[in-house]
Design a protein around this motif. Structure first.
Motif, short mmCIF file in Angstrom:
data_model
loop_
_atom_site.label_atom_id
_atom_site.label_comp_id
_atom_site.label_asym_id
_atom_site.label_seq_id
_atom_site.Cartn_x
_atom_site.Cartn_y
_atom_site.Cartn_z
N ILE A 80 0.90 -1.50 -0.10
CA ILE A 80 0.18 0.18 0.35
C ILE A 80 0.91 1.03 -0.24
CG2 ILE A 80 -1.67 1.39 1.52
CD1 ILE A 80 -3.16 -1.67 2.08
N LEU A 81 1.86 1.51 0.74
CA LEU A 81 2.25 2.10 0.67
C LEU A 81 3.37 2.12 -0.83
CD1 LEU A 81 4.11 4.54 3.18
CD2 LEU A 81 6.10 2.21 3.50
N ALA A 82 3.93 1.02 -1.18
CA ALA A 82 4.95 1.44 -2.29
C ALA A 82 3.35 1.93 -3.67
CB ALA A 82 5.34 0.02 -2.91
N GLU A 83 2.66 2.05 -3.55
CA GLU A 83 1.35 2.12 -4.13
C GLU A 83 1.45 4.04 -4.28
OE1 GLU A 83 -2.66 1.21 -4.07
OE2 GLU A 83 -2.17 -0.42 -4.88
N ARG A 84 0.70 4.01 -3.14
CA ARG A 84 0.77 5.71 -2.75
C ARG A 84 2.03 6.89 -3.20
NH1 ARG A 84 -2.34 8.71 1.32
NH2 ARG A 84 -3.87 6.98 0.51
N ALA A 85 3.40 5.95 -2.82
CA ALA A 85 4.15 6.42 -3.98
C ALA A 85 5.00 6.51 -4.67
CB ALA A 85 5.53 6.53 -2.12
#
Length: 197
Positions: free
Chosen positions: A36-41
């Motif tokens: 989720i974090l990678a997707e947001r970034a």
């Protein structure tokens, strides 16, 4: 070429930290995953682990960095305040923007909860708060407030508590809080000036 790669790496790290600061209040600390974090970034999950030793290290750095910046702003207020009462007024005015339901308030609550389970995070948050308290204590001492370190600790804890209570919807109005905290610094200063116990 190396400086360009370093600049890109720095930019990716900043995007990851920004994404963490956004996601923690939205989803809760434990619901933020590497994916989720990678997707947001806007990066692949492997990039997260390239720049940070673990997801928790990334989350900790994001939160502690935000707290450092927030307390640096309060620290800057001390440079403009003339008296302890002015400092109390300025600090409380600066926290009026935090309702308890805003992203920064939610992030702080999540970080405090996570710190109960993460000793390293607890130490890092404790260090940030302690540095500000020590600076505030010195500042109060220079202005004649008795027991300045203890007074600074009480004032910081009171403001922290006020913000946490706002999140519960039980926080008192700022007016009475300002009055009580002003009295804490003005009465103690007055007692010292008059040689009272």
């Amino acid at each position: 070429m190396t400086s360009s790669a370093a600049a890109r790496g720095h930019e990716v790290r900043q995007r990851l930290l920004t994404a963490a600061v956004e996601l923690i209040p939205e989803r809760g600390w434990t619901a933020v995953s590497t994916r989720i974090l990678a997707e947001r970034a806007g990066v692949t999950p492997s990039v997260v682990h390239y720049h940070f030793p673990s997801l928790s290290a990334l989350l900790n750095e994001a939160v502690v960095g935000l707290m450092r910046r927030a307390l640096a702003e309060l620290d800057a207020l001390l440079d403009t305040a003339r008296t302890p009462v002015d400092a109390v007024d300025a600090i409380l005015a600066s926290v009026d923007q935090y309702t308890g339901a805003d992203p920064t308030s939610l992030l702080t609550v999540e970080a405090y909860l996570a710190a109960t389970r993460d000793e390293r995070l607890r130490e890092q948050i404790g260090d940030v708060v302690e540095v500000f308290q020590q600076r505030f204590g010195r500042w109060l001492g220079e202005r004649g407030v008795p027991a300045p370190d203890e007074t600074a600790a009480v004032l910081v804890a009171a403001v922290d508590g006020l913000l946490l209570h706002r999140g519960l919807g039980t926080g008192p109005d700022a007016g009475p809080v300002v009055t009580v905290l002003r009295r804490l610094v003005s009465e103690s200063t007055a007692k010292e000036e008059h040689g009272c116990e």
